[in-house]
Write a protein that holds these residues in place. Structure first.
Motif, short mmCIF file in Angstrom:
data_model
loop_
_atom_site.label_atom_id
_atom_site.label_comp_id
_atom_site.label_asym_id
_atom_site.label_seq_id
_atom_site.Cartn_x
_atom_site.Cartn_y
_atom_site.Cartn_z
N GLN A 1 -81.95 -64.39 10.27
CA GLN A 1 -83.11 -64.29 9.70
C GLN A 1 -82.47 -65.96 10.66
O GLN A 1 -82.23 -66.73 10.79
N HIS B 1 -80.10 -66.64 13.44
CA HIS B 1 -80.02 -65.06 14.16
C HIS B 1 -79.10 -65.43 15.48
O HIS B 1 -79.82 -66.68 16.13
N SER C 1 -85.95 -61.19 9.99
CA SER C 1 -84.43 -60.71 10.93
C SER C 1 -84.87 -60.25 12.45
O SER C 1 -83.80 -60.35 13.18
#
Length: 341
Positions: free
Chosen positions: A38, A85, A107
């Motif tokens: 995320q 991420h 995400s």
């Protein structure tokens, strides 16, 4: 640095007729810690658009309605401030659909990176974003514009209409736009390249005004307004003309059924095609759209204007301003500073 809370604007109640300040409420929500995969985004710009009025109604449509007591949503451009991420890192600029708030966690689904060197980042909410692609797909694919044809555009000084006018000119069309003020009409001719611009508030008989501007008739009508504009366009369409229905902002706050066009029967003898469309149906055009728009911008054939309102708390007023015609070009809300990372 991750904040403890994020301010957001929620739908307080479903409006009847034109929304008011009481339709909205400011609230705070905690900002959770991000998980693996995320990243956290701080919004810089957000968009307000006429289609959002339809989402305030509890009805079946092509997109789910907003929920009472929940934050509204819409196009936004922000900067990644914290990431776990593998494709996004702090400092990246991104485009998403989580407007009407200061921060959001994702995400990456439905999010895209923005190159700040290509154009000002907020242009991805306007000329290089959904309004621009709406104009491009509606005019060229749905309207099937051909060189040398004539185009009439209602709402011509808005985010979509102003781009329609300029793409049509770049494609060799004669263009007439309708708008609601002398200032906007002057801009359409001096900057957007329209051959003629009609201030419909001062035009008197709109059907006659369109006939005077386009005496040989309309090949493509790009509909953003509805009502009297639809009537006037129908009366002036050429045989086998195309009517591209993008929006009908004049009817979005109606509390009872609006009367239909009295001259709809002209569809038959003039063999007209009327087609509505949704921009998401044409996502496959995005790469070509960006390539063409980049070329037209580089050649000086495409210009744009923005109407900017400062502060998240002013977003409801900016939205309501769309229905008063306050905007020239794209209406935007500046949520926060340009960069903090």
């Amino acid at each position: 640095m991750r904040p403890a809370v994020s301010r957001e604007i929620r739908l307080r109640e479903r409006p009847v007729g034109l929304p008011t300040a009481e339709t909205f409420e400011m609230a705070e929500a905690p900002v959770a810690e991000i998980k693996e995969g995320q990243f956290l985004v701080r919004n810089i710009w957000m968009s307000v658009d006429p289609y959002m009025r339809g989402r305030m109604m509890d009805r079946r449509s092509y997109v789910a309605p907003f929920e009472v007591g929940q934050p509204l949503a819409g196009g936004c451009v922000g900067q990644v401030v914290e990431s776990k991420h593998d494709r996004y890192r702090a400092g990246d600029y991104v485009l998403g659909m989580n407007g009407w708030r200061e921060y959001w966690i994702t995400s990456g689904a439905g999010v895209g990176k923005i190159d700040p060197k290509l154009a000002p980042i907020q242009a991805h909410l306007g000329v290089l974003g959904m309004p621009g692609l709406t104009a491009y797909a509606g005019l060229l694919k749905v309207g099937a514009l051909k060189e040398g044809e004539s185009v009439f555009v209602s709402g011509a000084a808005g985010a979509v209409g102003s781009v329609v006018c300029q793409i049509a000119k770049a494609k060799g069309a004669r263009v007439v736009g309708s708008t609601g003020s002398a200032e906007k009409a002057a801009w359409l001719k001096s900057e957007a390249g329209a051959d003629e611009a009609i201030n419909y508030r001062d035009a008197g008989d709109l059907t006659k005004a369109v006939a005077k501007a386009l005496p040989e008739g309309i090949d493509v009508y790009f509909e953003n307004v509805g009502g009297a504009h639809f009537d006037a366009a129908l009366a002036n369409m050429k045989d086998f003309g195309r009517i591209v229905v993008c929006g009908m902002i004049s009817q979005y706050n109606a509390t009872s059924a609006e009367p239909g066009p009295s001259n709809l029967g002209l569809v038959i003898p003039r063999r007209l095609r009327i087609q509505g469309f949704i921009v998401t149906d044409h996502a496959d055009l995005r790469d070509q759209f960006l390539a063409d728009m980049g070329g037209w911008i580089g050649q000086g054939k495409l210009k744009w204007r923005e109407t900017v309102v400062e502060g998240l708390d002013k977003a409801p007023e900016a939205f309501l301003g769309l229905f008063r015609g306050d905007n020239l070009g794209k209406m935007l809300v500046k949520v926060g500073p340009d960069a903090v990372v």
